[in-house]
Design an enzyme around this catalytic site. Structure first.
Site, mmCIF file in Angstrom:
data_model
loop_
_atom_site.group_PDB
_atom_site.id
_atom_site.type_symbol
_atom_site.label_atom_id
_atom_site.label_comp_id
_atom_site.label_asym_id
_atom_site.label_seq_id
_atom_site.Cartn_x
_atom_site.Cartn_y
_atom_site.Cartn_z
ATOM 1 N N ARG A 1 0.888 -1.177 0.000
ATOM 2 C CA ARG A 1 0.000 0.000 0.000
ATOM 3 C C ARG A 1 0.917 1.215 0.000
ATOM 4 N NH1 ARG A 1 -5.325 1.278 3.486
ATOM 5 N NH2 ARG A 1 -6.079 -0.010 1.775
ATOM 6 N N HIS B 1 -7.136 1.018 -6.655
ATOM 7 C CA HIS B 1 -7.374 0.113 -5.526
ATOM 8 C C HIS B 1 -8.022 -1.170 -6.084
ATOM 9 C CE1 HIS B 1 -7.676 -1.252 -1.567
ATOM 10 N NE2 HIS B 1 -8.566 -0.422 -1.041
ATOM 11 N N GLN C 1 -9.897 -3.864 -3.882
ATOM 12 C CA GLN C 1 -11.207 -3.416 -3.402
ATOM 13 C C GLN C 1 -12.273 -3.705 -4.456
ATOM 14 O OE1 GLN C 1 -12.177 -1.877 -0.327
ATOM 15 N NE2 GLN C 1 -14.147 -2.445 -1.198
ATOM 16 N N ASP D 1 -17.252 6.884 -1.503
ATOM 17 C CA ASP D 1 -16.005 6.749 -0.740
ATOM 18 C C ASP D 1 -15.749 8.089 -0.055
ATOM 19 O OD1 ASP D 1 -13.524 5.923 0.241
ATOM 20 O OD2 ASP D 1 -12.476 6.167 -1.671
ATOM 21 N N CYS E 1 -16.456 1.453 0.238
ATOM 22 C CA CYS E 1 -15.277 0.601 0.487
ATOM 23 C C CYS E 1 -14.861 0.611 1.956
ATOM 24 C CB CYS E 1 -14.120 1.042 -0.397
ATOM 25 S SG CYS E 1 -13.612 2.731 -0.085
ATOM 26 N N ARG F 1 -13.400 -8.845 1.025
ATOM 27 C CA ARG F 1 -11.969 -8.577 0.837
ATOM 28 C C ARG F 1 -11.171 -9.845 1.172
ATOM 29 N NH1 ARG F 1 -10.144 -3.321 0.964
ATOM 30 N NH2 ARG F 1 -8.156 -4.314 0.466
HETATM 31 N N1 NVA Z 1 -9.905 6.655 -1.347
HETATM 32 C C1 NVA Z 1 -9.566 6.194 -0.013
HETATM 33 C C2 NVA Z 1 -9.762 4.723 0.084
HETATM 34 C C3 NVA Z 1 -9.478 4.121 1.437
HETATM 35 C C4 NVA Z 1 -9.645 2.644 1.469
HETATM 36 C C5 NVA Z 1 -8.150 6.577 0.329
HETATM 37 O O1 NVA Z 1 -7.264 6.441 -0.528
HETATM 38 O O2 NVA Z 1 -7.915 7.042 1.451
HETATM 39 N N1 CP Z 2 -11.233 -0.337 2.022
HETATM 40 C C1 CP Z 2 -9.964 -0.428 2.492
HETATM 41 O O1 CP Z 2 -9.007 -0.633 1.738
HETATM 42 O O2 CP Z 2 -9.849 -0.319 3.828
HETATM 43 P P1 CP Z 2 -8.513 -0.142 4.674
HETATM 44 O O3 CP Z 2 -7.952 1.222 4.363
HETATM 45 O O4 CP Z 2 -8.942 -0.280 6.099
HETATM 46 O O5 CP Z 2 -7.533 -1.218 4.275
#
Ligand code: NVA
Ligand code: CP
Length: 322
Positions: free
Chosen positions: A108, A135, A138, A230, A269, A297
């Site tokens: 990540r 992502h 997801q 989101d 998500c 997930r």
């Molecule tokens: N768009 C959000 C998704 C979190 C799972 C982010 O990148 O923070």
């Molecule tokens: N939806 C998602 O990726 O959640 P986290 O940021 O908790 O991993």
């Protein structure tokens, strides 16, 4: 025979063919069914997954770590505080070292380029656990959730409302491919990534589905089977008060749900901010399937891990033998 996904990276859903995507989703459904029937699947015994997290996570970390454990393997959590990456060791050197000790890398990251650099230097599969751009894991869980609730994908309309971001980009990569119509309602349609948009337009023509990018939330939500949202400020983004104000009409609430199809489902998500991108009433109401998404997930992660690390995909036909 080993599956074509053996040894492959998953940085974007475009990396997988339609058949490979369907195989992963079928395999995830089968893994879920076996998990519910308490049939342990030790398909990755003795294998290890390195998990690099530049940003926080609940679902992605727990989903991959538990997936590895349930498959008989092991996951190693690495934060920037814990590794030499945080002290200037290069991404490429890190990838080379992890490839000597582990069977896969999940990362990540802030900058999508970091994933590309990791994958270029790694000898093991690299899986995108979220970048500033995409992502994909997801969206895989989301597809499984849609099929569980509607029986199939073809002919449905999914409307994403709010900030155009990594989550909406991955949906843009895949919704029309699965035979669904996709509407993206966002205050800044011009900010949608041009290359992802062009690819989605070509897909929509190929699959005879509709693709709508609009600044009108009601137009996006009208007759939708699924409303998806989101957070308005993603991790690492600066908070912009004027932009947040422009997002207010895109909140998924009872008013927006009223223009969707009767029985429409609501997706997110997670994590969600009640009162911002989604009203508390809708978030906690009967249309919400957000926790099914979260659970899925785990099952989709497992399917990706066994396909890329062991070349195994499961299908219903194999259920008889399971
Ligand atoms: N768009 C959000 C998704 C979190 C799972 C982010 O990148 O923070
Ligand atoms: N939806 C998602 O990726 O959640 P986290 O940021 O908790 O991993």
């Amino acid at each position: 025979m080993k599956h074509s996904l053996l040894g492959r990276d998953l940085l974007a859903l475009a990396d997988f063919s339609d058949t490979e995507l369907l195989d992963i989703l079928e395999s995830a459904a089968e893994l879920k069914s076996r998990q519910k029937r308490q049939k342990p699947q030790s398909l990755l015994t003795g294998r290890s997954l390195a998990m690099i997290f530049e940003k926080p996570s609940t679902r992605t970390r727990v989903g991959f770590e538990v997936a590895m454990t349930q498959l008989g393997g092991h996951a190693v959590y690495l934060s920037p505080r814990d590794t030499q990456l945080g002290r200037g060791e290069t991404t490429a050197d890190t990838a080379r070292v992890l490839s000597r000790m582990c069977d896969g890398i999940m990362a990540r990251v802030y900058d999508h380029q970091t994933l590309i650099d990791l994958a270029a230097a790694a000898d093991v599969p690299v899986i995108n656990g979220l970048s500033d751009r995409l992502h994909p894991v997801q969206a895989l869980a989301d597809l499984l959730t849609v099929r569980e609730h509607f029986g199939s994908w073809r002919g449905l309309k999914l409307a994403y409302l709010g900030d155009s971001n990594n989550v909406s980009n991955s949906l843009l990569e895949v919704i029309n491919r699965m035979g669904m119509d996709f509407a993206l309602g966002t205050p800044t349609p011009q900010a949608v990534d041009a290359s992802l948009l062009a690819a989605a337009q070509a897909t929509a023509a190929r699959t005879s589905t509709r693709l709508l990018i609009t600044a009108d939330p009601l137009e996006a939500a009208r007759d939708a089977d699924i409303l998806y949202t989101d957070v308005w400020t993603s991790m690492g983004q600066a908070v912009d008060a004027a932009y947040l104000e422009s997002l207010q009409p895109f909140q998924i609430n009872a008013e927006l749900l009223a223009v969707a199809r009767p029985g429409a489902k609501v997706m997110h998500c997670l994590p969600m901010h009640r009162g911002e991108e989604i009203s508390a009433e809708v978030a906690d109401g009967p249309r919400s399937v957000v926790f099914d998404q979260a659970e899925n997930r785990l099952h989709t992660h497992k399917a990706v891990l066994i396909a890329t690390m062991a070349g195994v995909v499961l299908s219903r036909a194999q259920r008889l033998a399971a």
